[in-house]
Design a protein around this motif. Structure first.
Motif, PDB file in Angstrom:
ATOM      1  N   ASP A  45       0.587  -5.351   2.815  1.00  0.00           N
ATOM      2  CA  ASP A  45       1.427  -6.536   2.673  1.00  0.00           C
ATOM      3  C   ASP A  45       1.572  -7.265   4.002  1.00  0.00           C
ATOM      4  OD1 ASP A  45       3.419  -8.068   0.920  1.00  0.00           O
ATOM      5  OD2 ASP A  45       4.682  -7.511   2.621  1.00  0.00           O
ATOM      6  N   ASN A  85      -1.009  -3.959  -5.143  1.00  0.00           N
ATOM      7  CA  ASN A  85      -2.009  -4.181  -4.102  1.00  0.00           C
ATOM      8  C   ASN A  85      -2.950  -5.327  -4.459  1.00  0.00           C
ATOM      9  OD1 ASN A  85      -0.956  -2.107  -2.592  1.00  0.00           O
ATOM     10  ND2 ASN A  85      -2.475  -0.594  -3.207  1.00  0.00           N
ATOM     11  N   ALA A  96       5.863  -3.636  -7.370  1.00  0.00           N
ATOM     12  CA  ALA A  96       5.868  -2.257  -6.870  1.00  0.00           C
ATOM     13  C   ALA A  96       7.168  -1.549  -7.202  1.00  0.00           C
ATOM     14  CB  ALA A  96       5.633  -2.263  -5.358  1.00  0.00           C
ATOM     15  N   ASP A 105       4.416  -9.088  -5.386  1.00  0.00           N
ATOM     16  CA  ASP A 105       3.789  -7.777  -5.172  1.00  0.00           C
ATOM     17  C   ASP A 105       4.853  -6.710  -4.917  1.00  0.00           C
ATOM     18  OD1 ASP A 105       4.543  -8.423  -2.597  1.00  0.00           O
ATOM     19  OD2 ASP A 105       2.554  -8.195  -1.709  1.00  0.00           O
ATOM     20  N   GLY A 157       0.661   0.136   0.615  1.00  0.00           N
ATOM     21  CA  GLY A 157       1.100  -1.178   0.164  1.00  0.00           C
ATOM     22  C   GLY A 157       1.894  -1.911   1.227  1.00  0.00           C
ATOM     23  N   THR A 212      -1.140  -8.404  -3.599  1.00  0.00           N
ATOM     24  CA  THR A 212      -1.158  -8.579  -2.147  1.00  0.00           C
ATOM     25  C   THR A 212      -2.488  -9.141  -1.680  1.00  0.00           C
ATOM     26  OG1 THR A 212       0.345  -6.698  -1.890  1.00  0.00           O
ATOM     27  CG2 THR A 212      -0.840  -7.414   0.063  1.00  0.00           C
TER      28      THR A 212
END
Length: 246
Positions: free
Chosen positions: A64, A7, A50, A46, A60, A10
């Motif tokens: 995004d 995050n 993840a 990102d 998320g 992002t």
């Protein structure tokens, strides 16, 4: 703690996109492009982070898309708006004044067509969020790829130094056609391969490896002018890959 890393990346994407907007507004396309490239870099990693950290979340996914809406939605729309404004200065056959249907309070309306890219990007991102099929491929041109295509135009103008290419890029009909094509490609049903490697074998990733090698060659030879060529190559190779797989 590790669940916050994707995050954070992002949010860095969102920050870069927001800064890019400021530079586009001030006609500093080179610096804006740098922050766009940086934002797309964070956008790629990102999701990678993840998956590697096994901390994917619904939050998320939504975050995004919100970040992409700025970096890969608003920015390319603003760049096209600015390019259409530049092209507008050479529309000698159209006199723009406060009484013209093409202007409002001395603001040209036709260049606002460039913001159609922003609307098409928002629609694509919304569709992507509810489409469970796009895990191993993309349906339509991904917003970061489309952004690279649009952002490459002012970079070509700045660094390629070709009167012929400049005349094409600053042609009003070319920009209008590209805007329409961009909106179509973003929301088309064309299946495009994703640069996601399940393993590193050449046999199962031949298309991806060939594409990456050709990208490197084109970038070395054509520099920024290679970006539109690479996007076209991406679409052609994806179509051929779909045909051969059938």
């Amino acid at each position: 703690m590790k669940k916050f890393i994707p995050n954070a990346l992002t949010l860095l994407n969102l920050l870069c996109g927001s800064i890019a907007v400021i530079f586009v507004v001030n006609n500093n396309f080179v610096t804006a492009s740098f922050f766009v490239f940086l934002g797309i870099f964070f956008d790629f990693f990102d999701g990678f982070a993840a998956r590697k950290l096994n901390v994917q979340s619904a939050l998320g996914v939504q975050l995004d898309s919100l970040a992409d809406m700025v970096t890969s939605g608003l920015v390319p729309g603003m760049v096209m708006y600015k390019l259409l404004n530049l092209a507008h200065s050479s529309w000698g056959d159209i006199e723009m004044n406060s009484n013209s249907i093409l202007s409002f309070d001395n603001i040209a309306l036709l260049p606002i067509l460039g913001l159609a890219i922003t609307l098409a990007s928002a629609y694509r991102l919304a569709k992507f969020n509810i489409d469970e099929d796009q895990q191993t491929y993309f349906k339509g041109l991904p917003t970061p790829a489309n952004t690279l295509l649009i952002v490459s135009l002012p970079l070509i103008l700045e660094f390629q130094n070709s009167d012929a290419i400049n005349a094409i890029i600053l042609n009003k009909w070319f920009l209008i056609a590209l805007t329409i094509l961009s909106c179509y490609l973003l929301n088309s049903n064309i299946k495009l391969f994703a640069l996601k490697f399940k393993d590193w074998s050449f046999k199962s990733n031949a298309t991806r490896y060939i594409f990456i090698i050709l990208c490197i060659i084109f970038l070395i030879v054509l520099q920024f002018a290679a970006i539109p060529v690479i996007i076209l190559l991406y679409i052609i190779m994806s179509v051929l890959d779909n045909l051969t797989s059938k």
